[in-house]
Enzyme design. Structure first.
Site, mmCIF file in Angstrom:
data_model
loop_
_atom_site.group_PDB
_atom_site.id
_atom_site.type_symbol
_atom_site.label_atom_id
_atom_site.label_comp_id
_atom_site.label_asym_id
_atom_site.label_seq_id
_atom_site.Cartn_x
_atom_site.Cartn_y
_atom_site.Cartn_z
ATOM 1 N N TYR A 23 -9.313 -0.129 3.242
ATOM 2 C CA TYR A 23 -8.934 1.286 3.366
ATOM 3 C C TYR A 23 -9.861 2.114 4.254
ATOM 4 O O TYR A 23 -9.590 3.285 4.492
ATOM 5 C CB TYR A 23 -8.854 1.915 1.966
ATOM 6 C CG TYR A 23 -7.815 1.251 1.087
ATOM 7 C CD1 TYR A 23 -6.471 1.221 1.465
ATOM 8 C CD2 TYR A 23 -8.167 0.633 -0.112
ATOM 9 C CE1 TYR A 23 -5.510 0.603 0.673
ATOM 10 C CE2 TYR A 23 -7.216 0.007 -0.910
ATOM 11 C CZ TYR A 23 -5.889 -0.006 -0.508
ATOM 12 O OH TYR A 23 -4.943 -0.620 -1.283
ATOM 13 N N HIS A 100 0.905 4.905 4.484
ATOM 14 C CA HIS A 100 -0.092 4.034 3.872
ATOM 15 C C HIS A 100 -1.189 3.749 4.873
ATOM 16 O O HIS A 100 -0.907 3.511 6.062
ATOM 17 C CB HIS A 100 0.538 2.711 3.421
ATOM 18 C CG HIS A 100 1.622 2.910 2.418
ATOM 19 N ND1 HIS A 100 1.360 3.167 1.099
ATOM 20 C CD2 HIS A 100 2.970 2.954 2.560
ATOM 21 C CE1 HIS A 100 2.502 3.341 0.459
ATOM 22 N NE2 HIS A 100 3.494 3.223 1.323
#
Ligand code: DQA
Length: 146
Positions: A23, A100
């Site tokens: 991430y 995302h």
């Protein structure tokens, strides 16, 4: 002025600490600052909200109908499980773009399915924090293409 809600789902408050190989190292505050700067340069405003709670995310989506012109939404883990969030997106008449950070199509099988994407204008996945910038552009495209 065009106002967009940027809605972050569960565990995204842990960005910068959480699975940084997937991430990235930016915190949620740092991402939100970049989004605000990007929006200001375009003459629009973005309003980031994060919640770990499904009901709060539903309330935010309902509230968006009267407050914002569109939504950039990262439902995080609820992407793959939440009929209630899908119904909430379907229940409002605003362009909602699912985003995302990671490429959910290239990860575990359970992440490949989004219950939310079919009722969104579209989905952007895999570009790190820049997925949110692309999400802003996609919502603006929906608003301006009539
Ligand atoms: C995520 C992908 C989801 O599968 C995961 O549960 C998240 C983050 C992303 O931004 O890549 O929490 O939405």
């Amino acid at each position: 002025m065009t106002r967009l809600l940027v809605l972050h789902g569960p565990n995204l408050n842990r960005l910068g600490l959480r699975e940084t190989d997937i991430y990235g190292t930016l915190t949620l505050d740092q991402i939100n600052d970049r989004l605000r700067q990007y929006a200001a340069a375009k003459g629009i405003s973005v309003h980031p909200v994060q919640s770990n709670h499904e009901g709060e995310l539903i309330d935010q989506l309902h509230h968006a109908q009267t407050t914002y012109q569109g939504v950039v939404f990262n439902p995080a883990g609820y992407t793959h499980t939440s009929v209630a969030l899908r119904d909430a997106v379907a229940a409002i008449d605003l362009p909602v773009v699912e985003v995302h950070l990671s490429n959910i199509s290239g990860r575990e099988d359970f992440r490949r399915v989004s219950l939310i994407a079919p009722v969104c204008a579209g989905q952007i996945s895999g570009f790190g924090w820049r997925s949110y910038l692309l999400g802003i552009e996609a919502v603006l495209g929906c608003l301006h293409e009539g």
